[in-house]
Design a protein around this motif. Structure first.
Motif, PDB file in Angstrom:
ATOM      1  N   GLU A 181       0.821  -1.211   0.000  1.00  0.00           N
ATOM      2  CA  GLU A 181       0.000   0.000   0.000  1.00  0.00           C
ATOM      3  C   GLU A 181       0.857   1.265   0.000  1.00  0.00           C
ATOM      4  O   GLU A 181       0.497   2.283  -0.601  1.00  0.00           O
ATOM      5  CB  GLU A 181      -0.910  -0.017   1.236  1.00  0.00           C
ATOM      6  N   ALA A 195      -5.264  -0.905  -3.164  1.00  0.00           N
ATOM      7  CA  ALA A 195      -5.349   0.318  -2.354  1.00  0.00           C
ATOM      8  C   ALA A 195      -4.334   1.354  -2.835  1.00  0.00           C
ATOM      9  O   ALA A 195      -4.625   2.552  -2.883  1.00  0.00           O
ATOM     10  CB  ALA A 195      -5.119  -0.016  -0.881  1.00  0.00           C
ATOM     11  N   ARG A 244      -5.606   6.584  -1.437  1.00  0.00           N
ATOM     12  CA  ARG A 244      -6.483   6.774  -0.282  1.00  0.00           C
ATOM     13  C   ARG A 244      -7.012   8.209  -0.197  1.00  0.00           C
ATOM     14  O   ARG A 244      -6.425   9.150  -0.746  1.00  0.00           O
ATOM     15  CB  ARG A 244      -5.770   6.405   1.018  1.00  0.00           C
ATOM     16  N   GLN A 266      -6.620  12.618   4.610  1.00  0.00           N
ATOM     17  CA  GLN A 266      -6.986  12.596   6.028  1.00  0.00           C
ATOM     18  C   GLN A 266      -7.362  13.997   6.506  1.00  0.00           C
ATOM     19  O   GLN A 266      -6.861  15.000   6.001  1.00  0.00           O
ATOM     20  CB  GLN A 266      -5.839  12.044   6.862  1.00  0.00           C
TER      21      GLN A 266
END
Length: 279
Positions: free
Chosen positions: A221, A256, A261, A264
């Motif tokens: 990842e 992934a 991703r 955040q």
């Protein structure tokens, strides 16, 4: 039955050519397996087959006589038309010893039918307590072997400067350890490994110390091209089941990585719209 991978390829979500490329050779799996430490031959064979790996490492020093290499039972039964051998210099503590064992590894591959296999996983380990690789010895041996036409995959402590030097002299990959060999502690030096991945133009393969499938997920990842696993599978209560878990973990980690991703946030974000509420 529809295969999820086929569907993703058809929709252009993933590229059908998204394979591991090392020294111009394409490998379908990003999971590499070691062949030692298993309780018996059957466990080793079954784990390798279930993992669907493309590359298996072989410690050349275990082969006492290359004239009888065919009697090394695991190599005798593995489908070598489907698996690429990666001879390694495990157990070598000096440059001279590693170079000599690398030559034996190339001869072994030739005798087993892989005449164009010039790969070698380079290990120079003078530290018998912690089994940490010798950076100076590794660099010297790598430089010599690259000059002799080997495709060198050096095993190193996660030192970004050493990784860059090895790449610059012509190593086809760099293999930083996640944590000490056989420890099962997982990824212990994430910052340095991430620097190595971000700075490299060759595949980075995480080797040593992975303990379970979630470690493999994290390694892939974060951008490593592949992982090499041995102890985590061989020492599991069910090696075959762990081999399959590692296979799935590598696939999950790669998906992934390709998906990228979400960003955040320090604040919560509602998942439902705040308009059109019914009172």
């Amino acid at each position: 039955m529809i295969c999820p991978t086929d569907t993703l390829e058809q929709e252009g979500v993933i590229d059908s050519s998204d394979s591991l490329l090392i020294n111009g050779r394409v490998f379908n799996s990003r999971l590499m397996l070691g062949t030692g430490k298993y309780k018996n031959l059957q466990e080793a064979y079954s784990s390798i087959i279930v993992s669907q790996t493309s590359i298996v490492t072989v410690a050349v020093r275990r082969l006492q006589n290359l004239g009888h290499v065919k009697h090394y039972s695991l190599l005798d039964i593995l489908p070598l038309d489907m698996l690429w051998l990666l001879p390694n210099t495990a157990g070598c503590s000096t440059v001279e010893e590693a170079v000599r064992v690398a030559a034996l590894g190339r001869e072994m591959c030739c005798r087993l039918g892989q005449v164009d296999n010039n790969f070698v996983k380079l290990e120079v380990i003078a530290d018998s307590q912690y089994l940490l690789p010798d950076p100076i010895g590794t660099l010297k041996a790598a430089e010599y072997l690259v000059d002799k036409g080997y495709a060198v995959l050096p095993y190193i402590y996660p030192d970004p400067m050493l990784a860059k030097q090895l790449e610059e002299i012509g190593c086809v990959t760099v293999m930083p350890l996640a944590s000490p060999i056989g420890s099962g502690k997982g990824l212990q030096n994430l910052e340095n490994i991430q620097i190595i991945i971000n700075s490299a133009s060759v595949p980075i393969i995480i080797d040593a110390g992975l303990g379970t499938s979630s470690d493999a997920v994290k390694a892939i990842e974060m951008g490593s091209a592949a992982v090499l696993v041995n102890s985590a599978i061989a020492y599991a209560k069910s090696p075959v089941l762990m081999a399959d878990a590692m296979r799935l973990g590598v696939i999950s980690g790669r998906y992934a990585y390709l998906a990228k991703r979400m960003i955040q946030s320090d604040q919560a974000r509602p998942s439902s719209p705040s308009t059109g509420l019914v009172y």
